[in-house]
Enzyme design. Structure first.
Site, PDB file in Angstrom:
ATOM      1  N   ASN A  40     -62.968 -43.396  32.497  1.00 41.11           N
ATOM      2  CA  ASN A  40     -64.055 -42.424  32.526  1.00 41.11           C
ATOM      3  C   ASN A  40     -63.673 -41.054  31.956  1.00 41.11           C
ATOM      4  OD1 ASN A  40     -65.572 -44.482  33.477  1.00 41.11           O
ATOM      5  ND2 ASN A  40     -65.635 -43.787  35.604  1.00 41.11           N
ATOM      6  N   ARG A 113     -72.406 -47.679  28.426  1.00 33.49           N
ATOM      7  CA  ARG A 113     -73.275 -46.511  28.617  1.00 33.49           C
ATOM      8  C   ARG A 113     -72.806 -45.298  27.818  1.00 33.49           C
ATOM      9  NH1 ARG A 113     -76.967 -46.565  32.014  1.00 33.49           N
ATOM     10  NH2 ARG A 113     -77.004 -44.339  32.403  1.00 33.49           N
ATOM     11  N   CYS A 137     -72.635 -51.317  33.911  1.00 34.21           N
ATOM     12  CA  CYS A 137     -72.789 -52.185  35.079  1.00 34.21           C
ATOM     13  C   CYS A 137     -74.205 -52.093  35.643  1.00 34.21           C
ATOM     14  CB  CYS A 137     -71.777 -51.782  36.149  1.00 34.21           C
ATOM     15  SG  CYS A 137     -70.104 -52.259  35.717  1.00 34.21           S
ATOM     16  N   VAL A 349     -74.789 -43.044  46.020  1.00 30.20           N
ATOM     17  CA  VAL A 349     -74.828 -42.671  44.597  1.00 30.20           C
ATOM     18  C   VAL A 349     -75.709 -43.624  43.786  1.00 30.20           C
ATOM     19  CG1 VAL A 349     -73.434 -42.224  42.541  1.00 30.20           C
ATOM     20  CG2 VAL A 349     -72.556 -41.596  44.793  1.00 30.20           C
TER      21      VAL A 349
HETATM   22  N1  EPU Z   1     -78.984 -40.278  37.370  1.00 30.02           N
HETATM   23  C1  EPU Z   1     -80.323 -40.061  37.116  1.00 30.02           C
HETATM   24  N2  EPU Z   1     -80.695 -39.632  35.867  1.00 30.02           N
HETATM   25  C2  EPU Z   1     -79.789 -39.409  34.872  1.00 30.02           C
HETATM   26  C3  EPU Z   1     -78.405 -39.638  35.135  1.00 30.02           C
HETATM   27  C4  EPU Z   1     -78.044 -40.080  36.406  1.00 30.02           C
HETATM   28  O1  EPU Z   1     -81.180 -40.247  38.006  1.00 30.02           O
HETATM   29  O2  EPU Z   1     -80.185 -39.013  33.765  1.00 30.02           O
HETATM   30  C5  EPU Z   1     -78.571 -40.784  38.707  1.00 30.02           C
HETATM   31  C6  EPU Z   1     -78.028 -42.208  38.621  1.00 30.02           C
HETATM   32  O3  EPU Z   1     -79.056 -43.164  38.623  1.00 30.02           O
HETATM   33  C7  EPU Z   1     -77.167 -42.282  39.863  1.00 30.02           C
HETATM   34  C8  EPU Z   1     -76.609 -40.867  39.964  1.00 30.02           C
HETATM   35  O4  EPU Z   1     -77.467 -40.040  39.174  1.00 30.02           O
HETATM   36  O5  EPU Z   1     -77.958 -42.546  41.000  1.00 30.02           O
HETATM   37  C9  EPU Z   1     -75.197 -40.715  39.491  1.00 30.02           C
HETATM   38  O6  EPU Z   1     -75.058 -41.104  38.145  1.00 30.02           O
HETATM   39  P1  EPU Z   1     -73.993 -40.430  37.156  1.00 30.02           P
HETATM   40  O7  EPU Z   1     -74.706 -39.922  35.975  1.00 30.02           O
HETATM   41  O8  EPU Z   1     -73.137 -39.501  37.943  1.00 30.02           O
HETATM   42  O9  EPU Z   1     -73.102 -41.672  36.751  1.00 30.02           O
HETATM   43  P2  EPU Z   1     -72.673 -42.139  35.295  1.00 30.02           P
HETATM   44  O10 EPU Z   1     -72.246 -40.976  34.475  1.00 30.02           O
HETATM   45  O11 EPU Z   1     -73.682 -43.072  34.732  1.00 30.02           O
HETATM   46  C10 EPU Z   1     -70.134 -42.347  35.883  1.00 30.02           C
HETATM   47  C11 EPU Z   1     -69.113 -43.448  35.773  1.00 30.02           C
HETATM   48  C12 EPU Z   1     -69.344 -44.469  36.860  1.00 30.02           C
HETATM   49  C13 EPU Z   1     -69.236 -43.768  38.207  1.00 30.02           C
HETATM   50  C14 EPU Z   1     -70.242 -42.602  38.271  1.00 30.02           C
HETATM   51  C15 EPU Z   1     -70.111 -41.798  39.542  1.00 30.02           C
HETATM   52  C16 EPU Z   1     -68.676 -43.526  33.431  1.00 30.02           C
HETATM   53  C17 EPU Z   1     -68.811 -44.260  32.163  1.00 30.02           C
HETATM   54  N3  EPU Z   1     -69.252 -44.086  34.483  1.00 30.02           N
HETATM   55  O12 EPU Z   1     -71.399 -42.980  35.679  1.00 30.02           O
HETATM   56  O13 EPU Z   1     -68.301 -45.415  36.751  1.00 30.02           O
HETATM   57  O14 EPU Z   1     -69.521 -44.684  39.230  1.00 30.02           O
HETATM   58  O15 EPU Z   1     -70.030 -41.720  37.154  1.00 30.02           O
HETATM   59  O16 EPU Z   1     -68.843 -41.226  39.625  1.00 30.02           O
HETATM   60  O17 EPU Z   1     -68.061 -42.460  33.487  1.00 30.02           O
HETATM   61  C18 EPU Z   1     -67.317 -47.524  36.822  1.00 30.02           C
HETATM   62  O18 EPU Z   1     -66.290 -46.969  36.397  1.00 30.02           O
HETATM   63  O19 EPU Z   1     -67.357 -48.715  37.202  1.00 30.02           O
HETATM   64  C19 EPU Z   1     -68.553 -46.754  36.895  1.00 30.02           C
HETATM   65  C20 EPU Z   1     -69.740 -47.306  37.117  1.00 30.02           C
END
Ligand code: EPU
Length: 455
Positions: A40, A113, A137, A349
């Site tokens: 990440n 993503r 995922c 989350v």
């Molecule tokens: N959310 C929204 N709208 C958006 C963006 C996010 O509603 O435009 C919501 C999501 O639906 C969720 C929450 O905000 O309920 C958190 O999402 P976030 O954007 O923080 O997560 P992400 O950037 O998509 C990254 C990691 C994930 C990790 C999360 C939380 C990467 C590629 N992925 O996801 O990692 O779980 O932050 O720390 O950096 C993994 O490594 O298996 C993984 C899923």
């Protein structure tokens, strides 16, 4: 192990699909594994290379399929990617960045993503961008509304098409913006950082995510010439600059992978030294690990994990940093099935990150998922609408079963559950683990796991 292990991904080549592991459980995992750079961070730092005028070098890049997807997407946009000056390092030369053909971009649809983070850098470089449908995922809806709202505030036009998203600057430089995220989203914070650094003027980002991987991305951008300051209460200020240069950076370690192996030691009653793991970024995990009956020894080059006596139940709420990460809960739940008493895991989350427990129940665990969370009891994290809670009552012996891997962390948990169980399990779809665990099967083998790869 009798079958050769296929888990070293050749650069840019997607993994074969459909591998099944036959796992014979009941043997504690013992030995050493080394974790490399964080998935990440590495993937985001790779996107940042598009912003520089000169080449960048990233060190400790993990050989995982998410890295292969981002590398390939950079290459179709003209970035020349070569091996760096030490094993595990990659050099990115962005001198010839160009628009890619739709078919080349579309070939990456559904694979990861990370492509959403190409928006800002491509808008700065080319004035336009096309982003394919996203993958990642399936752990909830995973909308991108925060990303698109922020990009509009920077002055981009955003058009949603059935095949993806088309963005344009309309021929003018993007400008700084005042952005308040509805939730401290990791991805949306990265989107703002990667866009604001070269926008004209100052960007103030409020309610930002402050995960260690975000701080490491800020360090990367500062090396490139960006001016970013971090203020109390999740406020980040970015003073846009006209030009950025390349960077040379060693990625922060993968604390998600480190926590996964720690929980594997706990669940299987083994002892695992995780080379490269550091205490600072794992403080919250280590507290819960200790409360659950785990013992650890922080050493210069890593952390040693094992049990200390009987496992104990814990109550955990997943949260943004500095809370307990959502990615840490699934492997820990496997260990909690072996603890004496009732544990509770509130997932705050994502709305679908307890689906993996169905397979554990099939294996004999006593886990009840409350789809709307639990109302009662004092809470640290404010309730979210999408919350779920799992109540795990143990100890319950696990028995082997045929299970299908749902997602990266859930899949890891299934493999650990199978290694904890009596008898043989067949775990299918394990290729998904290549997304985030480098040389996963080789590591299992080194830890003494008893398994075969079936095709
Ligand atoms: N959310 C929204 N709208 C958006 C963006 C996010 O509603 O435009 C919501 C999501 O639906 C969720 C929450 O905000 O309920 C958190 O999402 P976030 O954007 O923080 O997560 P992400 O950037 O998509 C990254 C990691 C994930 C990790 C999360 C939380 C990467 C590629 N992925 O996801 O990692 O779980 O932050 O720390 O950096 C993994 O490594 O298996 C993984 C899923």
């Amino acid at each position: 192990m009798t079958t050769p292990v296929r888990d070293a991904l050749p650069d840019g080549v997607p993994p074969l699909t459909g591998d099944v592991l036959a796992i014979r459980g009941g043997r504690p995992l013992r030995g050493r594994v080394d974790v490399k750079g964080a998935k990440n961070l590495a993937t985001k730092a790779m996107v940042a290379t598009l912003l520089g005028d000169t080449a960048s070098t990233l060190r400790d890049v993990p050989a995982i399929s998410d890295v292969a997807v981002v590398r390939s997407l950079l290459e179709v946009h003209g970035v020349r990617v070569t091996e760096g000056d030490e094993p595990g390092s990659l050099t990115f030369d962005p001198s010839d960045v160009e628009s890619a053909h739709f078919e080349e971009i579309d070939a990456h649809a559904g694979a990861s993503r990370i492509p959403i983070l190409f928006c800002g850098p491509l808008l700065h470089r080319l004035g336009q961008a096309f982003i394919p449908d996203l993958g990642g995922c399936r752990i909830g809806d995973r909308p991108i509304d925060f990303h698109l709202d922020a990009l509009r505030k920077f002055g981009a036009t955003v058009e949603k098409l059935p095949s993806g998203i088309r963005l344009s600057t309309g021929g003018t430089r993007l400008h700084g913006a005042n952005i308040h995220l509805p939730y401290p989203s990791v991805g949306a914070t990265e989107q703002v950082l990667l866009t604001a650094v070269r926008a004209e003027g100052v960007t103030e980002l409020r309610n930002a995510a402050i995960e260690p991987e975000i701080m490491d991305l800020i360090a990367v951008l500062q090396k490139m010439g960006a001016i970013i300051s971090y203020e109390p209460n999740r406020v980040i200020l970015i003073e846009g600059v006209e030009k950025l240069r390349g960077y040379d950076h060693r990625s922060i370690f993968d604390r998600n992978e480190a926590a996964s192996w720690a929980s594997a030691a706990l669940a299987t009653d083994g002892e695992i030294f995780v080379g490269g793991a550091k205490q600072q970024e794992m403080l919250t995990f280590l507290n819960v690990f200790r409360k659950a009956g785990g013992w650890f020894d922080i050493q210069e080059d890593g952390i040693l994990f094992r049990r200390e006596g009987e496992l104990k139940p814990v109550v955990v709420e997943t949260d943004v940093h500095p809370g307990f990460m959502t990615d840490w809960q699934q492997p820990l739940v496997v260990a909690l099935t072996q603890a004496e008493g009732r544990s509770i895991v509130h997932e705050t989350v994502y709305e679908n990150r307890l689906g993996f427990t169905d397979a554990l129940v099939k294996m004999g665990a006593d886990i009840v998922v409350h789809p709307r969370g639990l109302q009662a009891g004092p809470r640290r994290v404010p309730r979210r609408d999408l919350e779920q809670a799992a109540v795990i009552t143990g100890p319950t012996p696990l028995r082997g079963a045929d299970i299908v891997v749902p997602d990266l962390r859930g899949g890891y948990s299934h493999v650990i559950a199978a290694l904890t169980a009596e008898g043989e399990s067949k775990v299918s779809g394990v290729d998904i683990l290549n997304r985030g665990y480098e040389k996963f099967l080789a590591k299992l083998d080194a830890l003494g796991a008893d398994f075969d790869v079936l095709r």
